[in-house]
Design a protein around this motif. Structure first.
Motif, PDB file in Angstrom:
ATOM      1  N   PRO A 214      18.101  20.284 -59.005  1.00 37.15           N
ATOM      2  CA  PRO A 214      17.142  21.104 -58.232  1.00 37.15           C
ATOM      3  C   PRO A 214      17.528  22.573 -58.293  1.00 37.15           C
ATOM      4  O   PRO A 214      18.706  22.923 -58.403  1.00 37.15           O
ATOM      5  CB  PRO A 214      17.267  20.538 -56.811  1.00 37.15           C
ATOM      6  N   PRO A 215      16.561  23.440 -58.241  1.00 35.70           N
ATOM      7  CA  PRO A 215      16.882  24.870 -58.348  1.00 35.70           C
ATOM      8  C   PRO A 215      17.668  25.353 -57.127  1.00 35.70           C
ATOM      9  O   PRO A 215      17.439  24.935 -56.001  1.00 35.70           O
ATOM     10  CB  PRO A 215      15.494  25.528 -58.434  1.00 35.70           C
ATOM     11  N   VAL A 216      18.638  26.218 -57.341  1.00 36.26           N
ATOM     12  CA  VAL A 216      19.462  26.793 -56.283  1.00 36.26           C
ATOM     13  C   VAL A 216      18.682  27.938 -55.624  1.00 36.26           C
ATOM     14  O   VAL A 216      18.046  28.752 -56.313  1.00 36.26           O
ATOM     15  CB  VAL A 216      20.805  27.294 -56.863  1.00 36.26           C
ATOM     16  N   TYR A 217      18.748  27.971 -54.260  1.00 30.05           N
ATOM     17  CA  TYR A 217      18.002  29.002 -53.544  1.00 30.05           C
ATOM     18  C   TYR A 217      18.602  30.368 -53.816  1.00 30.05           C
ATOM     19  O   TYR A 217      19.817  30.561 -53.713  1.00 30.05           O
ATOM     20  CB  TYR A 217      18.013  28.714 -52.045  1.00 30.05           C
ATOM     21  N   GLN A 218      17.783  31.271 -54.166  1.00 28.50           N
ATOM     22  CA  GLN A 218      18.198  32.648 -54.392  1.00 28.50           C
ATOM     23  C   GLN A 218      17.463  33.529 -53.386  1.00 28.50           C
ATOM     24  O   GLN A 218      16.230  33.513 -53.331  1.00 28.50           O
ATOM     25  CB  GLN A 218      17.863  33.093 -55.822  1.00 28.50           C
ATOM     26  N   PRO A 219      18.216  34.276 -52.514  1.00 29.38           N
ATOM     27  CA  PRO A 219      17.526  35.152 -51.558  1.00 29.38           C
ATOM     28  C   PRO A 219      16.741  36.227 -52.293  1.00 29.38           C
ATOM     29  O   PRO A 219      17.115  36.652 -53.390  1.00 29.38           O
ATOM     30  CB  PRO A 219      18.668  35.757 -50.728  1.00 29.38           C
ATOM     31  N   PRO A 220      15.660  36.661 -51.673  1.00 23.28           N
ATOM     32  CA  PRO A 220      14.863  37.702 -52.351  1.00 23.28           C
ATOM     33  C   PRO A 220      15.637  39.005 -52.447  1.00 23.28           C
ATOM     34  O   PRO A 220      16.404  39.384 -51.560  1.00 23.28           O
ATOM     35  CB  PRO A 220      13.626  37.836 -51.452  1.00 23.28           C
TER      36      PRO A 220
END
Length: 225
Positions: free
Chosen positions: A170-176
């Motif tokens: 699953p894609p890793v969350y990247q903050p905006p």
């Protein structure tokens, strides 16, 4: 008493004789087609194994070539001329032939009991020659060399077992990313002052000539008491 027998199987009528003749002709043609189909299938099998295909139409020699393909001794050809033993030899040859082309025991049973059907499938199908199946009886000429003008299918390595594809992580969350700060106002820079010119020198004036005194100076006054 008349002991004579009538051997006319057609019943004595011309129609019966003609029907019996047609049946005999069709029966002969059927087995002729089966024989041609079996020979053509053996020709293709020999070609796949790197042997000359014309060996399939030569009696006794075709058995020798077949024994070389499955890796059995050549002197086994003698056993094919012994009653009852030849049937056992055909069972062994059919089992080895099926294994040499990557087939199982069920296909070997088809070769034993329905060879006019299973031989063409083996010869004209997609089965490839995997090498002599009889362990320890590999002929010195193995691997076989392709004959001139014939198609040779080299043995294929075993395929690895099927493994299901791994699902993607699953894609890793990247903050905006914060927007860049607005540019700070910078007053315009004044242009540099032009260099100052050195002061101009005063105009040169020649000195005036001294005038000569016309009268002598007066004597100093006497001191007063």
């Amino acid at each position: 008493m008349n002991y004579s027998y009538n051997y006319n199987y057609g019943g004595g009528s011309p129609a019966g004789n003609a029907a019996f003749g047609v049946f005999g002709l069709c029966y002969s043609l059927f087995w002729l087609v089966v024989a041609v189909l079996v020979i053509a299938s053996m020709w293709k099998l020999f070609t796949k194994a790197g042997k000359p295909g014309w060996a399939a139409i030569i009696p006794i020699y075709n058995i020798i070539v077949l024994l070389e393909i499955i890796g059995r001794p050549v002197w086994w050809v003698i056993l094919f001329f012994i009653p009852f033993v030849n049937f056992v030899m055909w069972i062994i040859v059919a089992l080895d032939l099926a294994k040499s082309f990557g087939k199982d025991v069920a296909y070997a049973l088809g070769l034993i009991f329905l060879s006019p059907i299973f031989l063409p499938i083996l010869g004209f199908g997609s089965a490839m020659y995997m090498g002599p199946s009889a362990a320890g009886s590999v002929p010195p000429s193995y691997p076989p060399q392709p004959p001139a003008g014939g198609a040779y299918y080299p043995p294929q390595p075993p395929q690895p077992p099927y493994a299901p594809p791994t699902p993607p992580a699953p894609p890793v969350y990247q903050p905006p990313v914060a927007p860049p700060a607005p540019p700070v106002y910078q007053p315009p820079v004044a242009p540099p002052a032009p260099p100052m010119a050195p002061p101009a020198a005063p105009p040169f004036e020649p000195p005036a000539p001294e005038s000569e005194p016309t009268e002598p100076p007066a004597p100093p006054a006497p001191p007063t008491e």
